[in-house]
Design an enzyme around this catalytic site. Sequence first.
Site, short mmCIF file in Angstrom:
data_model
loop_
_atom_site.label_atom_id
_atom_site.label_comp_id
_atom_site.label_asym_id
_atom_site.label_seq_id
_atom_site.Cartn_x
_atom_site.Cartn_y
_atom_site.Cartn_z
N ARG A 296 -1.48 -5.61 14.56
CA ARG A 296 -2.80 -5.03 14.28
C ARG A 296 -3.81 -6.14 13.96
NH1 ARG A 296 -1.20 -1.38 9.58
NH2 ARG A 296 -3.43 -0.99 9.35
N ARG B 218 0.84 -1.22 0.00
CA ARG B 218 0.00 0.00 0.00
C ARG B 218 0.87 1.26 0.00
NH1 ARG B 218 -4.47 0.98 4.57
NH2 ARG B 218 -2.72 0.61 5.98
N ARG C 218 2.69 3.85 5.23
CA ARG C 218 2.35 4.17 6.61
C ARG C 218 3.33 3.53 7.58
NH1 ARG C 218 -4.11 3.36 7.22
NH2 ARG C 218 -3.43 2.27 9.10
P1 AP5 Z 1 -7.41 0.05 2.44
O1 AP5 Z 1 -8.69 0.51 1.82
O2 AP5 Z 1 -6.39 1.08 2.76
O3 AP5 Z 1 -7.70 -0.90 3.72
P2 AP5 Z 1 -8.30 -0.58 5.14
O4 AP5 Z 1 -9.25 -1.67 5.48
O5 AP5 Z 1 -8.82 0.83 5.20
O6 AP5 Z 1 -6.97 -0.74 6.01
P3 AP5 Z 1 -6.38 0.14 7.17
O7 AP5 Z 1 -4.98 -0.37 7.38
O8 AP5 Z 1 -6.50 1.61 6.90
O9 AP5 Z 1 -7.30 -0.25 8.34
P4 AP5 Z 1 -7.05 -0.12 9.82
O10 AP5 Z 1 -8.41 -0.36 10.32
O11 AP5 Z 1 -5.98 -0.97 10.38
O12 AP5 Z 1 -6.42 1.36 9.98
P5 AP5 Z 1 -7.01 2.72 10.56
O13 AP5 Z 1 -6.40 3.82 9.78
O14 AP5 Z 1 -8.48 2.67 10.75
O15 AP5 Z 1 -6.78 -1.05 1.45
C1 AP5 Z 1 -5.54 -1.68 1.74
C2 AP5 Z 1 -4.75 -1.88 0.46
O16 AP5 Z 1 -5.45 -2.84 -0.36
C3 AP5 Z 1 -4.61 -0.62 -0.40
O17 AP5 Z 1 -3.35 -0.63 -1.04
C4 AP5 Z 1 -5.74 -0.76 -1.44
O18 AP5 Z 1 -5.42 -0.07 -2.65
C5 AP5 Z 1 -5.84 -2.26 -1.62
N1 AP5 Z 1 -7.20 -2.74 -1.89
C6 AP5 Z 1 -8.35 -2.30 -1.29
N2 AP5 Z 1 -9.41 -3.01 -1.74
C7 AP5 Z 1 -8.92 -3.92 -2.62
C8 AP5 Z 1 -9.52 -4.94 -3.41
N3 AP5 Z 1 -10.85 -5.17 -3.38
N4 AP5 Z 1 -8.73 -5.68 -4.21
C9 AP5 Z 1 -7.36 -5.48 -4.24
N5 AP5 Z 1 -6.74 -4.52 -3.52
C10 AP5 Z 1 -7.51 -3.75 -2.72
O19 AP5 Z 1 -6.39 2.69 12.05
C11 AP5 Z 1 -5.01 2.90 12.28
C12 AP5 Z 1 -4.75 2.91 13.79
O20 AP5 Z 1 -5.47 3.99 14.40
C13 AP5 Z 1 -5.19 1.67 14.56
O21 AP5 Z 1 -4.22 0.63 14.51
C14 AP5 Z 1 -5.38 2.23 15.97
O22 AP5 Z 1 -4.13 2.42 16.61
C15 AP5 Z 1 -5.96 3.62 15.69
N6 AP5 Z 1 -7.44 3.63 15.69
C16 AP5 Z 1 -8.24 3.97 14.65
N7 AP5 Z 1 -9.53 3.86 14.99
C17 AP5 Z 1 -9.55 3.45 16.28
C18 AP5 Z 1 -10.59 3.13 17.20
N8 AP5 Z 1 -11.90 3.21 16.85
N9 AP5 Z 1 -10.25 2.71 18.44
C19 AP5 Z 1 -8.96 2.64 18.83
N10 AP5 Z 1 -7.92 2.91 17.99
C20 AP5 Z 1 -8.21 3.32 16.73
#
Ligand code: AP5
Length: 215
Positions: A169, A125, A158
């Site tokens: 994670r 990514r 990232r």
């Molecule tokens: P992408 O769309 O970026 O995936 P994603 O599910 O959004 O993954 P994240 O890593 O952003 O999720 P996350 O929940 O861990 O992170 P967040 O930022 O919320 O796609 C991934 C890749 O695959 C990309 O390259 C894309 O192009 C590709 N792709 C997508 N769909 C595809 C398909 N169909 N086919 C092929 N390729 C595809 O959280 C980060 C951190 O913030 C957490 O670890 C935590 O520390 C904190 N945090 C956030 N929210 C909370 C909460 N509510 N409570 C506590 N801590 C929190």
Amino acid sequence: MRVVFLGPPGAGKGTQARILRERFGLDLISTGDILRANCAERTPLGEKAERFMRCGELVPDDLMIAMIERELERKPAGFVMDGFPRTVAQAEALDALLSRLRWPLHAAILFNASRPVLIERLASRWINPRTGRTYNALTNPPRVAGIDDEDGGELVQRDDDRADTVAKRLDVYEAATKPLVEYYRKTGKLVSVDALAPVETVAERIAAAIGAAHA
Ligand code: AP5
């Protein structure tokens, strides 16, 4: 229309949330993006959250629930929440907030994908840190490697996409967030989608599910 996205890191939640925002004009409430912006701006919230995010841990519930309260005070007409709730305590707090506002939730979309695919997607990514636009070196590369197609700026990986942090994670998702699948199944609002399908196919399934839930 009010929707929450559930699913492991790398399942495509952010990619689909942006598509829903464009196609349906929904507000996007992405807790990861909000936290990363706070970290970049060195706000008090960002300074508290950063050490948890760096090692793949969840940011404490009290900080996250206060953040969502502030987001809902903006009175979004409709929203897709990407990244919240992530614990049962967060889901209960969201239910209480939405019930006070008399804004029922329409659907909780669960993204299903296998661990090896998630690891591969996160390792390949690339994101635009200014806009959050996401690319994938294997499945959706930019026209020029490392450069955003739209603004011509640099793409980055990232900090929490390092292999050891990704493993953490994924484990945290299994332990803390997966119980929400049962939580939302009991409400009858859970919709599962196969997140291994191509991006456009996933988008069509989500649009159909939301349309049915909203009818
Ligand atoms: P992408 O769309 O970026 O995936 P994603 O599910 O959004 O993954 P994240 O890593 O952003 O999720 P996350 O929940 O861990 O992170 P967040 O930022 O919320 O796609 C991934 C890749 O695959 C990309 O390259 C894309 O192009 C590709 N792709 C997508 N769909 C595809 C398909 N169909 N086919 C092929 N390729 C595809 O959280 C980060 C951190 O913030 C957490 O670890 C935590 O520390 C904190 N945090 C956030 N929210 C909370 C909460 N509510 N409570 C506590 N801590 C929190």
